[in-house]
Design a protein around this motif. Structure first.
Motif: not given
Length: 125
Positions: A98-120
Motif C-alpha cells: 500500500d502507498w497510503r501513510a495510514a498503513c504505517n499503523s502496522g495493523s493487520f486489519a488495514y485494507d491493503y490496496r494491492i495483493w498478489g495471487q498467492g503461493t502455497q
C-alpha cells in the motif's frame, strides 16, 4: 499497473525451510508498507508480518523467531525466510502493498490496496 508476484512456495516436512519472494512491478514510488498474509483452508486470512516505511517490522507471535523478512530494493522484491516450519504454517501466503501513510499503523486489519495471487506452502508432519 502495479502488480505483486509471489513465488517460492512448496511442500516441506516439519522443521524444514522455505523462502518466499514477492516481486513488485509497475510502480514509480516504493510502497509505504508491505506485508505477508496467509490463509489456511477453512480459516480466515491472518497477517504474518508487516514492514513499515521506516523499516520496522511487526510479526505475529506464532512466527516470531522462525520467520524473517528482508527486502532487496534494487530488485523491488520482498522476501520471507521461513525456518522451523510447522504443519500449522500450511496456508496460501499472500503479499500485499500500500502507498497510503495510514498503513504505517502496522495493523493487520488495514485494507491493503494491492495483493498478489498467492503461493502455497504445505508443511507435513
Amino acid at each position: 499497473q502495479v502488480q505483486l508476484v509471489e513465488s517460492g512456495g512448496g511442500s516441506v516436512q516439519a522443521g524444514g525451510s522455505l523462502r518466499l519472494s514477492c516481486a513488485a512491478f509497475g510502480y514509480t514510488n516504493r510502497p509505504v508498507c508491505m506485508a505477508w498474509f496467509r490463509q489456511a483452508p477453512g480459516k480466515e486470512r491472518e497477517g504474518v508480518v508487516i514492514i513499515r516505511s521506516d523499516g520496522t517490522t511487526t510479526y505475529i507471535d506464532p512466527v516470531k523467531g522462525r520467520f524473517a523478512l528482508s527486502q532487496d530494493n534494487a530488485k523491488n522484491t520482498l522476501y520471507l525466510q521461513m525456518n522451523s516450519l510447522k504443519p500449522e504454517d500450511t496456508a496460501m501466503y499472500y503479499c500485499a502493498a500500500d502507498w497510503r501513510a495510514a498503513c504505517n499503523s502496522g495493523s493487520f486489519a488495514y485494507d491493503y490496496r494491492i495483493w498478489g495471487q498467492g503461493t502455497q506452502v504445505t508443511v507435513s508432519s
